[in-house]
Write an enzyme that holds these catalytic residues in place. Structure first.
Site, PDB file in Angstrom:
ATOM      1  N   ALA A 113       0.559  -0.926   0.249  1.00 25.97           N
ATOM      2  CA  ALA A 113       0.150  -0.128   0.340  1.00 25.97           C
ATOM      3  C   ALA A 113       1.056   1.203   0.078  1.00 25.97           C
ATOM      4  CB  ALA A 113      -0.933  -0.095   1.543  1.00 25.97           C
ATOM      5  N   ALA A 114       2.284   0.943   0.798  1.00 28.33           N
ATOM      6  CA  ALA A 114       2.866   2.131   0.753  1.00 28.33           C
ATOM      7  C   ALA A 114       2.454   3.262  -0.686  1.00 28.33           C
ATOM      8  CB  ALA A 114       3.950   2.652   1.344  1.00 28.33           C
ATOM      9  N   PRO A 115       3.282   4.323  -1.349  1.00 30.12           N
ATOM     10  CA  PRO A 115       2.552   5.072   0.021  1.00 30.12           C
ATOM     11  C   PRO A 115       1.520   5.568   0.337  1.00 30.12           C
ATOM     12  CG  PRO A 115       3.430   6.748  -1.724  1.00 30.12           C
ATOM     13  CD  PRO A 115       3.171   5.288  -2.197  1.00 30.12           C
ATOM     14  N   GLY A 116       0.254   5.078   0.046  1.00 25.06           N
ATOM     15  CA  GLY A 116      -0.967   5.311   0.717  1.00 25.06           C
ATOM     16  C   GLY A 116      -1.979   5.824  -0.405  1.00 25.06           C
ATOM     17  N   LYS A 118      -3.298   4.602  -3.484  1.00 30.37           N
ATOM     18  CA  LYS A 118      -5.090   4.030  -3.928  1.00 30.37           C
ATOM     19  C   LYS A 118      -5.374   3.373  -1.845  1.00 30.37           C
ATOM     20  CE  LYS A 118      -2.825   1.992  -8.237  1.00 30.37           C
ATOM     21  NZ  LYS A 118      -1.678   2.764  -7.789  1.00 30.37           N
ATOM     22  N   GLU A 136       1.582  -2.997   4.422  1.00 37.13           N
ATOM     23  CA  GLU A 136       3.151  -2.311   3.050  1.00 37.13           C
ATOM     24  C   GLU A 136       4.213  -3.075   3.911  1.00 37.13           C
ATOM     25  OE1 GLU A 136       6.477  -1.510   1.797  1.00 37.13           O
ATOM     26  OE2 GLU A 136       4.570  -0.895   0.501  1.00 37.13           O
ATOM     27  N   ASP A 180      -1.295  -4.341  -5.813  1.00 41.11           N
ATOM     28  CA  ASP A 180      -0.679  -2.713  -6.639  1.00 41.11           C
ATOM     29  C   ASP A 180       0.903  -2.711  -6.091  1.00 41.11           C
ATOM     30  OD1 ASP A 180      -0.427  -0.772  -8.237  1.00 41.11           O
ATOM     31  OD2 ASP A 180       0.257   0.438  -6.332  1.00 41.11           O
ATOM     32  N   CYS A 233       1.879  -0.108 -12.273  1.00 42.35           N
ATOM     33  CA  CYS A 233       2.815   1.208 -12.676  1.00 42.35           C
ATOM     34  C   CYS A 233       4.129   0.620 -14.705  1.00 42.35           C
ATOM     35  CB  CYS A 233       3.632   2.247 -12.177  1.00 42.35           C
ATOM     36  SG  CYS A 233       4.941   1.632 -11.230  1.00 42.35           S
TER      37      CYS A 233
END
Length: 405
Positions: A113-116, A118, A136, A180, A233
């Site tokens: 999840a970092a940096p947050g 999404k 994370e 992600d 990405c």
């Protein structure tokens, strides 16, 4: 900007000459700057100087890049600075979370999840009383995640610091999981040139294998009928379409179609012979950086969810960094702009003479920033040291990104 020859050859072949040319031309353009408003802290917005992002109701393109550091509303969590394509997660959830009331709220996991960005986006659109576990694996990045989740102010989110396999071992179960995943970062070349030097064909090979390991752990944690959202990405098919195809074949997963508009410029599958729904954001074609995302459903019937307590028990054996709620003092003093910046720099404050001694919440335009301890002649700063503004140069006038009445 010099791109690796291997990347140029592979990506031109993947995208085709016309699409690849539009992508290369985008390097001569300024990367778009965008923010996403916090619907829990909207207050009375008077003006947003920007253009709405079509796939995110809370998102806005800005005309330039302001000094976010010097906007107290940014530190108060009134908005999040996020790349526009990443906001597509709100559109996905809005289209897959229209579920019968007897199976909501949802239990959700953001695995990496970092940096947050999404996670905070999902918190804006999930059904009420849903629980989000924002995880994370890397400790330093987990602290950044904790800061951003805390500032966002959601009461239904837990930040954890665990590896994906830890959730599998704990037999944690979720209705929706976002993976992600770490990737080769091809979609970030324009925004972050440092990623160019880290790219190699060998790293692509390493990434797609790691991504499958993460998905395998996540799939075991997904309830029957649950949804996996997979995103990277990057551009290459090994980390994208080929991984989606693997998930479909390995787990008999059902791909989910998300409605889009042609004007958004989203590209479908680029893998020959594979036409499952995928959503690619390519600079020069979409007004964004690079992103690949798809959604898949696990076969089976939705289970009934009876509140948050069962979900919390599932993760008791894991490393939890924050509770569901953050505590503030009910006594609040609102600060002027430059006083708010002093507070965010970690300086002591002088509060009004009639302020009671003890713990006090300080705010800016009504939005809490943090705590001080008022001892009378001054108020000692309790703002966490890692969060403080480091620069010694302050602006000469107030930075206004959003106007609040």
């Amino acid at each position: 900007m010099q791109l690796p020859e291997d990347f140029i050859r592979e990506t031109r072949q993947l995208m085709g000459s016309e699409r690849f040319s539009r992508y290369i031309e985008a390097f001569d353009e300024e990367a778009p700057v965008s923010i996403r408003l916090n619907p829990q802290k909207r207050g009375e917005w008077r003006e947003i100087r920007g253009e709405i992002i079509p796939w995110c109701l809370e998102g806005y393109y800005l005309e330039g890049r302001p000094q976010f550091t010097f906007d107290p509303l940014f530190h108060a969590g009134c908005y999040y600075v996020q790349e526009a394509a990443s906001m597509f997660i709100t559109h996905i959830l809005r289209n897959i979370c229209h579920l019968p009331s007897d199976i909501s709220p949802l239990s959700v996991l953001d695995m990496c999840a970092a940096p947050g960005g999404k996670s905070t986006a999902m918190l804006s659109v999930l059904p009420e009383e849903s629980t989000l576990v924002s995880n994370e694996p890397i400790p330093t990045r987990a602290q950044i995640l904790l800061e951003n989740i805390t500032k966002w102010g959601a009461k239904n989110c837990i930040v954890t610091n665990n590896y994906p396999r830890d959730f599998r071992k704990a037999k944690a179960r979720f209705d929706l999981i976002l993976c992600d995943v770490p990737c080769s970062g091809e979609g970030m070349f324009r925004k972050d040139p440092a990623t160019i030097g880290e790219w190699s064909l060998q790293n692509v090979e390493k990434c797609w294998r790691l991504q499958r390991e993460i998905v395998a752990d996540a799939w075991e944690c997904l309830n029957p009928g649950g949804i996996l959202v997979y995103s990277t990405c990057t551009f290459n098919t090994k980390e994208n379409e080929e991984n989606e195809r693997w998930i479909m074949e390995e787990y008999d997963a059902e791909p989910i179609t998300i409605p889009t508009e042609p004007s958004w410029g989203i590209t479908g599958s680029l893998l020959e012979g594979f036409d499952a729904p995928v959503y690619r954001f390519i600079p020069g074609i979409t007004r964004s950086e690079g992103l690949f995302v798809c959604a898949l459903r696990k076969r089976g019937e939705w289970r009934e969810v009876r509140g948050k307590r069962n979900d919390l028990r599932q993760i008791q054996s894991l490393s939890i960094l924050s509770p569901l709620t953050a505590h503030l003092s009910p006594l609040t003093i609102d600060l002027a702009y430059f006083e708010a910046l002093k507070y965010l720099r970690g300086e002591a404050l002088v509060l009004p003479a009639d302020t009671p001694k003890g713990i006090v919440t300080v705010s800016y335009k009504g939005f809490p920033l943090g705590l001080v301890k008022n001892i009378g002649n001054r108020a000692n700063n309790l703002y966490p040291k890692p969060w403080r503004i480091k620069t010694t140069h302050l602006p000469t006038e107030e930075i206004k990104i959003i106007d609040i009445q």
